[in-house]
Structure formats: structure tokens, C-alpha cells
Design an enzyme around this catalytic site. Structure first.
Site, PDB file in Angstrom:
ATOM      1  N   HIS A 136       0.855  -1.196   0.000  1.00 60.11           N
ATOM      2  CA  HIS A 136       0.000   0.000   0.000  1.00 60.11           C
ATOM      3  C   HIS A 136       0.887   1.241   0.000  1.00 60.11           C
ATOM      4  O   HIS A 136       1.085   1.896   1.028  1.00 60.11           O
ATOM      5  CB  HIS A 136      -0.918  -0.009   1.222  1.00 60.11           C
ATOM      6  CG  HIS A 136      -2.014   1.010   1.161  1.00 60.11           C
ATOM      7  ND1 HIS A 136      -3.252   0.804   1.729  1.00 60.11           N
ATOM      8  CD2 HIS A 136      -2.079   2.242   0.617  1.00 60.11           C
ATOM      9  CE1 HIS A 136      -4.015   1.866   1.541  1.00 60.11           C
ATOM     10  NE2 HIS A 136      -3.303   2.764   0.859  1.00 60.11           N
ATOM     11  N   HIS A 138       1.764   4.995  -1.588  1.00 61.83           N
ATOM     12  CA  HIS A 138       1.552   6.207  -2.371  1.00 61.83           C
ATOM     13  C   HIS A 138       2.936   6.671  -2.813  1.00 61.83           C
ATOM     14  O   HIS A 138       3.741   7.092  -1.975  1.00 61.83           O
ATOM     15  CB  HIS A 138       0.902   7.310  -1.526  1.00 61.83           C
ATOM     16  CG  HIS A 138      -0.494   7.008  -1.077  1.00 61.83           C
ATOM     17  ND1 HIS A 138      -1.589   7.723  -1.520  1.00 61.83           N
ATOM     18  CD2 HIS A 138      -0.976   6.087  -0.202  1.00 61.83           C
ATOM     19  CE1 HIS A 138      -2.689   7.252  -0.940  1.00 61.83           C
ATOM     20  NE2 HIS A 138      -2.339   6.252  -0.133  1.00 61.83           N
ATOM     21  N   HIS A 274      -6.895  -0.928   4.452  1.00 61.93           N
ATOM     22  CA  HIS A 274      -7.223  -0.397   5.789  1.00 61.93           C
ATOM     23  C   HIS A 274      -8.651  -0.791   6.179  1.00 61.93           C
ATOM     24  O   HIS A 274      -9.541   0.047   6.336  1.00 61.93           O
ATOM     25  CB  HIS A 274      -7.008   1.112   5.905  1.00 61.93           C
ATOM     26  CG  HIS A 274      -7.311   1.913   4.685  1.00 61.93           C
ATOM     27  ND1 HIS A 274      -8.547   1.962   4.109  1.00 61.93           N
ATOM     28  CD2 HIS A 274      -6.514   2.694   3.924  1.00 61.93           C
ATOM     29  CE1 HIS A 274      -8.504   2.747   3.056  1.00 61.93           C
ATOM     30  NE2 HIS A 274      -7.284   3.200   2.919  1.00 61.93           N
ATOM     31  N   HIS A 322      -6.395  14.075   2.589  1.00 67.50           N
ATOM     32  CA  HIS A 322      -7.526  14.032   1.665  1.00 67.50           C
ATOM     33  C   HIS A 322      -8.009  15.415   1.245  1.00 67.50           C
ATOM     34  O   HIS A 322      -9.145  15.572   0.807  1.00 67.50           O
ATOM     35  CB  HIS A 322      -8.649  13.168   2.249  1.00 67.50           C
ATOM     36  CG  HIS A 322      -8.280  11.719   2.243  1.00 67.50           C
ATOM     37  ND1 HIS A 322      -8.357  10.937   1.115  1.00 67.50           N
ATOM     38  CD2 HIS A 322      -7.766  10.933   3.218  1.00 67.50           C
ATOM     39  CE1 HIS A 322      -7.922   9.724   1.401  1.00 67.50           C
ATOM     40  NE2 HIS A 322      -7.556   9.696   2.669  1.00 67.50           N
TER      41      HIS A 322
END
EC number: 3.5.1.5
Length: 570
Positions: A136, A138, A274, A322
């Protein structure tokens, strides 16, 4: 003539043997050696006056005749399949054998031949594990990769294009052009890498072109619209190409609830990110999917384990990741809906039960990529302290619990993403991606990181000093991280369709491309080693209390953790 020595003296010289127990760093986790592949009195050890010398432990056999390139001597292997003492041989970048090293001309029981062309890494008193797999990522900045590698992670899979706002929030590399440029950059990094393309589309064409351009997986993320139509379409395309799909579901429940998402799965295999929900997903009950037979659930590490500080740090972290505005009431409500102490506490226990199968980071996007391994063992220790020994353990050791937790960041992500034939465990024939640890620093600071058979990173003292150890000691890239050695000792994962289409030639990539396989109907939750539990999970919509098979899952937050400040004073 033989001589008897005490177990403690033997352990000092050659490392622990069958029946000896070892504490993992400053945790309460104790492992016990299950088997010793070496031969008492015939152990091999390198150094002045030691065994591995010409005509003694070193034979005259050439590498062409069967001598190995490297042997790690007397290491304590900790893996999902066992906790054993052995010599480990590396040849042509692969794990060649696990057994007894030496000179077969004069020694009994030799299964690994040491010759003049063999190098030695001393494993006496050390723990050897497979390199970690963080699924996972980014890809926000390239500096991440060095940080992950120095922690013991040798494989990274995820999406992004650098510090774009799409990458800050989502693990997606959108479109063939971005995928191609990212894959070309991967020749610079001494780890295995894979790209997840953006999976949010209701028609197949855009997803197909990303897979054929090199994506080894597709990622559905709520910030791009994880609707039932997008889920169904993405899984259908993945089935056609045999690649995995990862999902971050709809926190706001705008396009449906968790039941609608499950319905859109149609029983197809999917990797749920998650799964507890603080990192995103149907509020408050996305955690339910951890009980499904077709869902491969993972955690990200900021909620691992549940501590007195977990809730406080998450709100600000989420607002940044976000692209939310704390002055907007709706943005604040969105953030607060995701952070629930009840589900985070339940996450601890679901890991200990083997219902949550994998651990990952969510790097720089609500996760710390250098702490995947550390936080896995902190969670295991917290559960040992709060829940005692697992039923599968004897009480004298925690071998099963340790096997369960190490599988979460090694073999299980490798299975989930179709690369377990190549990486994920210390087994013959797999790529020699190995990490050596001193027991006192296990899970925190590796002694040596081997990538594709070559030392790629290690702590190193002053290069101008007369010996390697004087301060300051820093983790540094080694020769395996440079030039052609780098590209020869790691791979880039992609689809079979991309390889068949000549992608390496089109992009001019020096690294070998490796096709993922068996990511769809051939695997399920039952494929998750030591982590295949499928309890019926319920979440109270008012109190957020979580129950598994009717039992309330709750635990207190930790006040103090192992593997923490005492290891990072400087």
C-alpha cells in the site's frame, strides 16, 4: 575427539540450537528453535583460526561444479513455515538451499558446498527473515524507497506520480503515459516495484490500456468514486487479465452502503485496504468485510497498534491527506466519521485472531512506510500482553503467534498479488531477498539487507575509519544498490499482457519484468497463511462496538510500546 560445552557457550559461538529460546527485542514475544539443520561438531564459521579455510570447511569445488556464491552461516530463520537454525545458501541471486554448509570431502551431512568462490555472511546469533512487502504505497517521493529499504522492506507496490494531489490521497497511477514514466524511473531503485493503475471507471477500455501499459494491479479509491458500477467493471477487467484489485470504499456511503459494495464484489477476490476504516471506507462498518471468504483484508500502520495517542493524531493527518478544509463543516464531519476508537481496538484483536491478513503502510498518506515491520511486532506484543498466549502456542514460546504476524508482511501480500513463487519467504528457489537482524534489534534496525543475492544496504561506520564500526554509524546503500547490479537484483511486476506486448523494449527498462499470476479465483481468504479466519463480524451503528461470532472485541489502548523511543534516542 569431541568435546562437550554448555548450551550458553554453544549459543555464544554458533547461535541458539534446538530447544533454545530467544526474546524478540524488548517485546514479550519468545521464540523457540524447532530444528537445527547444522551438524554438531561440524558447524562452519568464518574468521581467523575458524572452520571455513582451504582444505577444512572450504572445498576445492568450483562454482560451476556446484559451490554456492554466498552462505549465511548458522542463522535462525523466522518464517511462516518454521523457526529453524540452518545455513542458507545463495546462488545466482536465488535461495539455493537451506541446510548444512561445508566441505563434503571431509565433513558429513553437507548439503551446501563451500568453495573458493563462496563468500560468507556470519549469521551466528542472528535472525534471518524474508524481506518485507509493503503493498500500500503512495509514490509521493522517491526518497520513500530508501527509508523503506533500510527498515527491511524489499518490495513495494502502489500508485502515484509524485507529489500531485491525486497521489497525496490515492494509490493510483492514472493512464499509460504516467505508468510508463514511473516504470522507467524504477530502474533507479534497488527494490522490487509494482504499479497500481486507477481502477475507477464504469467501462473497461481505460482500465485495459493501463494494464497493457504495465499496471500489475488496479486500485479503486473513494476519492475517484468507488461506485458499485466501478467496482463491478474493475473486477471484471481484472478477471480478464489476472491481476489483483485493491479497494478503498465509500466512507460517506453516498453510492451505497457496505452491503452494496459486497454485492458488487459478486464473490470475486479483492484486496481490501485499511479494513478497519480509519484510513477510509464505509463508516462505521467496513470492518465487516474482514469476515468474507473472498476478501483479502489488510491494515495500514497508523492505527497499529491502538494506543493512547492514536485518535488524537488521526484527525489532522486525515485533513491533510484528503485535501479537506477544517473550516468546512462537511469536511470536518467526513474526517470525524472515520476515526472510531471502537473499531481500532477491534482491529488489534482481529489481527491476533488471524482475521486481518496483511499489514502495510499507506506511505505519507496516513501511514509511515518505515514502520510496517515495527508496528506489526508492536501489535503482536500488545496482544500477548493483553490476551496472553494463543491456543496454538505451548506457553513456553510464541512461535505460532510470531509465524502469524510475520506472514502479514511477507508471504500473504506476495500471495495476494500473485508473486509468491518469486518472493515472500525464505524458501529454496525464491529470490534471495533477505534481512538479517540482531535479536535485540529485531523488527527495528536490521543488521544487513540482501537483495537478489547481493548486500544492498547495511549500517556502516565512518568510511575513512580503519575499521567499519566507528561512529557515526548510518544506514547506507551498498554496492548492490548501484549500476547494473541494481537492475540485475530486483524486478518490476506487471501483467502478462504487458510482457507479451513487448513493454520492456518499448520503455527501455533494464530491470526484468515479472508477470503476476493467480490473483483471482485461484486464491481466497483461505490462501492467507495463518491469517484465514472468517468470523461473522457485526458493528453496532450507534455505539460502533464490534462483535465477531457474537463476542465483543475490545481492548484498552497501550500506554507504552516496545520497539519505540529506547531504540530511537538519536
Amino acid at each position: 575427539m569431541s568435546i562437550k560445552i554448555s548450551r550458553s557457550l554453544y549459543a555464544d559461538m554458533f547461535g541458539p540450537t534446538t530447544g533454545d529460546r530467544v526474546r524478540l527485542a524488548d517485546t514479550d514475544l519468545i521464540i523457540e528453535v524447532e530444528k537445527d539443520f547444522t551438524v554438531y561438531g561440524e558447524e562452519v564459521k568464518f574468521g581467523g583460526g575458524k572452520v571455513i579455510r582451504d582444505g577444512m570447511g572450504q572445498s576445492q569445488v568450483t562454482n560451476a561444479e556446484g559451490a554456492v556464491d554466498t552462505v549465511i552461516t548458522n542463522a535462525l530463520i523466522v518464517d511462516h513455515w518454521g523457526i529453524v537454525k540452518a545455513d542458507v545458501a545463495i546462488k545466482d541471486g536465488l535461495i539455493h538451499a537451506i541446510g548444512k554448509a561445508g566441505n563434503p570431502d571431509i565433513q558429513p551431512g553437507v548439503t551446501i558446498i563451500i568453495g573458493p568462490g563462496t563468500d560468507v555472511i556470519a549469521g551466528e546469533g542472528k535472525i534471518l527473515t524474508a524481506g518485507g512487502f509493503d503493498s500500500h504505497i503512495h509514490f509521493i517521493c522517491p526518497q520513500q524507497i530508501e527509508h523503506a529499504l533500510m527498515s527491511g522492506v524489499t518490495t513495494m507496490l502502489g500508485g502515484g506520480t509524485g507529489p500531485s494531489h491525486g497521489t497525496f490521497a490515492t494509490t493510483c497511477t492514472p493512464g499509460p503515459w504516467h505508468i510508463g514514466r514511473m516504470m522507467q524511473s524504477f530502474d533507479a531503485f534497488p527494490v522490487n516495484l509494482g504499479i497500481s493503475g486507477k481502477g475507477n471507471a464504469s467501462r473497461p477500455a481505460a482500465l485495459q490500456e493501463m494494464i497493457e501499459a504495465g499496471a500489475c494491479a488496479l486500485k479503486l479509491h473513494e476519492d475517484w468514486g468507488t461506485t458499485p458500477a466501478a467496482i463491478d467493471n474493475c473486477l471484471s477487467v481484472a478477471d480478464d487479465y489476472d491481476i489483483q484489485v485493491m479497494i478503498h470504499t465509500d466512507t460517506l456511503n453516498e453510492s451505497g452502503f457496505v452491503e452494496d459494495t459486497i454485492k458488487a464484489f459478486k464473490g470475486r477476490t479483492i484486496h481490501a485496504f485499511h479494513t478497519e476504516g480509519a484510513g477510509g471506507g464505509h463508516a462505521p462498518d467496513i470492518i465487516k468485510v474482514a469476515g468474507l471468504k473472498n476478501v483479502l483484508p489488510s491494515s495500514t500502520n497508523p492505527t497499529r497498534p491502538f494506543t493512547k495517542n492514536t485518535i488524537d493524531e488521526h484527525l489532522d493527518m486525515l485533513m491533510v491527506c484528503h485535501h479537506l478544509d477544517p473550516s468546512i463543516a462537511e469536511d470536518l464531519a467526513f474526517a470525524e466519521s472515520r476515526i472510531r476508537k471502537e473499531t481500532i481496538a477491534a482491529e488489534d484483536i482481529l489481527h491476533d485472531l488471524g482475521a486481518l491478513s496483511m499489514m502495510s503502510s499507506d506511505s505519507q498518506a496516513m501511514g509511515r512506510l518505515g514502520e510496517v515491520i515495527t508496528r506489526t511486532w508492536q501489535t503482536a506484543d500488545k496482544m500477548k500482553k493483553q490476551r496472553g498466549s494463543l491456543p496454538q502456542d505451548s506457553g513456553d514460546n510464541d512461535n505460532f503467534r510470531v509465524k502469524r504476524y510475520i506472514a502479514k508482511y511477507t508471504i500473504n501480500p506476495a500471495i495476494a498479488h500473485g508473486v509468491s513463487k518469486l518472493i515472500g519467504s525464505v524458501e529454496q528457489g525464491k529470490m534471495a531477498d533477505l534481512v538479517l537482524w540482531s535479536p535485540m534489534f529485531f523488527g527495528v534496525k536490521p543488521d544487513c539487507i540482501v537483495k537478489g543475492g547481493m548486500i544492498v544496504a547495511a549500517p556502516m561506520g565512518d568510511p575513512n575509519a580503519s575499521i567499519p564500526t566507528p561512529q557515526p554509524v548510518h544506514y547506507q546503500p551498498m554496492f548492490g544498490a548501484f549500476g547494473g547490479a541494481l537492475t540485475a537484483s530486483s524486478v518490476v511486476f506487471c501483467s502478462q499482457a504487458a510482457i507479451a506486448g513487448g513493454l520492456a523494449r518499448k520503455l527501455g527498462i533494464a530491470k526484468k519484468l515479472y508477470a503476476v499470476e493467480n490473483t483471482r479465483g485461484g486464491i481466497s481468504k483461505k490462501s492467507m497463511i495463518h491469517n484465514d479466519a472468517t468470523p461473522a463480524i457485526e458493528v453496532d451503528p450507534e455505539t460502533y462496538e464490534v462483535r465477531a461470532d457474537g463476542e465483543l472485541l475490545t481492548c484498552a489502548p497501550a500506554e507504552v510500546l516496545p520497539l519505540a523511543q529506547r531504540y530511537f534516542m538519536y
